[in-house]
Design an enzyme around this catalytic site. Structure first.
Site, PDB file in Angstrom:
ATOM      1  N   ASP A 128     -28.349   7.529   0.622  1.00  0.00           N
ATOM      2  CA  ASP A 128     -26.843   8.259   0.057  1.00  0.00           C
ATOM      3  C   ASP A 128     -27.185   9.898   0.610  1.00  0.00           C
ATOM      4  O   ASP A 128     -28.296  10.192   0.807  1.00  0.00           O
ATOM      5  CB  ASP A 128     -26.834   8.215  -1.617  1.00  0.00           C
ATOM      6  N   ARG A 159     -28.863  11.745  -5.604  1.00  0.00           N
ATOM      7  CA  ARG A 159     -28.372  10.550  -6.301  1.00  0.00           C
ATOM      8  C   ARG A 159     -29.224   9.448  -6.002  1.00  0.00           C
ATOM      9  O   ARG A 159     -29.527   8.490  -6.801  1.00  0.00           O
ATOM     10  CB  ARG A 159     -26.951  10.341  -5.607  1.00  0.00           C
ATOM     11  N   LYS A 213       0.754  -1.192  -0.066  1.00  0.00           N
ATOM     12  CA  LYS A 213       0.015   0.035  -0.009  1.00  0.00           C
ATOM     13  C   LYS A 213       1.012   1.132  -0.048  1.00  0.00           C
ATOM     14  O   LYS A 213       1.966   1.201   0.555  1.00  0.00           O
ATOM     15  CB  LYS A 213      -0.965  -0.067   1.210  1.00  0.00           C
ATOM     16  N   THR A 230     -16.354  -4.773  -8.724  1.00  0.00           N
ATOM     17  CA  THR A 230     -16.076  -4.908  -7.165  1.00  0.00           C
ATOM     18  C   THR A 230     -17.771  -5.339  -6.957  1.00  0.00           C
ATOM     19  O   THR A 230     -18.026  -6.037  -6.180  1.00  0.00           O
ATOM     20  CB  THR A 230     -15.761  -3.298  -6.379  1.00  0.00           C
ATOM     21  N   ALA A 244     -17.706  -1.729   1.553  1.00  0.00           N
ATOM     22  CA  ALA A 244     -17.012  -0.857   2.340  1.00  0.00           C
ATOM     23  C   ALA A 244     -15.658  -1.329   2.858  1.00  0.00           C
ATOM     24  O   ALA A 244     -15.993  -2.547   3.478  1.00  0.00           O
ATOM     25  CB  ALA A 244     -17.945   0.104   3.310  1.00  0.00           C
ATOM     26  N   ASP A 299      -7.154   4.638  -5.014  1.00  0.00           N
ATOM     27  CA  ASP A 299      -7.657   3.937  -3.809  1.00  0.00           C
ATOM     28  C   ASP A 299      -8.406   5.242  -3.234  1.00  0.00           C
ATOM     29  O   ASP A 299      -8.784   6.107  -3.968  1.00  0.00           O
ATOM     30  CB  ASP A 299      -6.359   3.871  -2.634  1.00  0.00           C
TER      31      ASP A 299
END
Ligand code: NAD
Length: 353
Positions: A211, A216, A86, A158, A268, A123
């Site tokens: 959200d 949205r 990372k 994902t 998440a 990321d």
């Protein structure tokens, strides 16, 4: 002051079980760059580049170390021939335009120094466009735009992995993977959450979405026939599956007693506020799909296509495999009487040893 900073760095590095850390101070921007290679045991280390402002450089280094170890476990759990790494670019404040571009190019030079021991990708606060800039100078980068020869946005992939993970989790709790009529709450309908909500609606689930950007949520709800839940009520709504697809840390000592779901399964990162929350979920009778396993679809897609030459069919099989991996983790957890988070760690360790 300088001596103090280096003493803190030294203590952190000595207490870490990773392979190596590259530390660089970028004079023009005032940013610190930390590249952590946690493990190359299964192959070159991989993990995204996070750009963030921290209170102190040591906080950024600690973050990079922790996140790189998590990547080692993620790669091992989903059986990818890569290790964990990372990078954190600890910037003094928001950067854009030429300043941002300059920083990313100098960072690309730093990644080159590792000669392929570390590969990076997007990321928190770094994008496909940023990967294109890094890719101008450095070949060790995933998820450049398709026009630049990369595999593009990993988000929809994902989401597909999370979808398979939800099916496996629902099977574990309700005895059938059929999502028709199941109530699934998707918290956060950005890149991943919106694609997931669409797939759930196509599978005839009853989709609830939430959200902080109300427009949205309303817009998507209109398109897929979902119902909108206010953000402050998302984690206490009665549902079969709660899918956190926004920020991490939503599962904690305060929020877990309010949950009214059978399964927590979402994209998440770092969903558990602290490790003990895995036990809290188990005590509450809620099945938790370890986040670093269920959200591995983007990694499988990008690394598979770009580095392993996978076809779309292979990607599909491997994304479906996320469900199988979770089923294995649930079986291990049941057999050993441990949390699913601990079982995922065990699975990773067994593949690393
Ligand atoms: P995103 O920024 O595109 O979407 C996040 C959405 O969550 C936004 O619509 C935002 O408005 C909303 N949001 C923020 N706070 C909220 C809150 N308190 N309640 C409800 N909604 C809220 O991000 P993304 O790429 O979709 O990623 C979502 C999560 O999945 C992140 O935690 C990310 O780290 C993780 N993840 C993403 C990928 C990927 O491929 N994009 C891969 C692995 C993990």
């Amino acid at each position: 002051m300088r001596e103090y900073v280096f003493r803190v760095f030294e203590e952190l590095v000595r207490s870490w079980d990773g392979e190596g850390v590259v530390v660089h101070f970028d004079q023009p921007s005032g940013a610190w760059m930390f590249v952590c290679v946690h493990s190359t045991r299964r192959g070159p280390a991989g993990g995204g580049t996070r750009m963030k402002t921290y209170a102190a450089p040591a906080d950024a280094l600690a973050d990079a170390m922790r996140l790189s170890a998590a990547m080692t476990f993620k790669m091992a759990c989903v059986d990818m021939p890569f290790g964990g790494g990372k990078a954190v670019l600890a910037v003094p404040g928001p950067l854009d335009g030429e300043e941002r571009r300059g920083l990313l190019l100098r960072y690309a030079d730093l990644v080159n120094v590792l000669s392929g021991n570390y590969y990076t990708g997007p990321d928190v606060n770094t994008s496909i466009a940023d990967m294109d800039i890094i890719g101008e100078r450095c070949p060790y980068v995933f998820c450049r735009s398709e026009g630049r020869g990369g595999s593009g946005d990993p988000g929809p992939h994902t989401a597909r992995g999370v979808f398979h993970g939800i099916r496996a989790s629902v099977w574990q709790v309700f005895g059938t993977a059929d999502l028709a009529g199941r109530v699934v709450l998707v918290q956060g309908v950005g890149d991943v959450g919106a694609a997931l909500a669409r797939q759930l609606a196509e599978a005839d689930a009853r989709v609830l979405i939430s959200d902080v950007v109300a427009a949205r949520a309303l817009d998507l709800a209109g398109q897929i026939g979902a119902n909108v839940v206010a953000p402050d009520q998302a984690s206490s709504v009665e549902c079969d599956v709660y899918a956190p697809c926004a920020l991490g840390g939503t599962l904690g000592a305060q929020s877990i007693p309010r949950l009214r779901c059978g399964v927590v399964a979402g994209s998440a990162n770092n969903q558990l506020a602290e490790p003990e929350d895995a036990e809290r979920l188990r005590d509450a009778g809620i099945l938790y799909a370890p986040d670093f396993v269920i959200n591995a679809g983007g990694v499988l897609y990008a690394w598979g296509v770009e580095r392993l030459g996978w076809t779309r069919d292979t990607v599909d099989v491997r994304l479906e495999g996320i469900g199988n991996t979770l089923a294995e983790i649930y079986a291990r957890a049941d057999a050993a009487g441990i949390t699913t988070a601990a079982a995922a760690d065990d699975l990773a360790r067994s593949r690393l040893s």
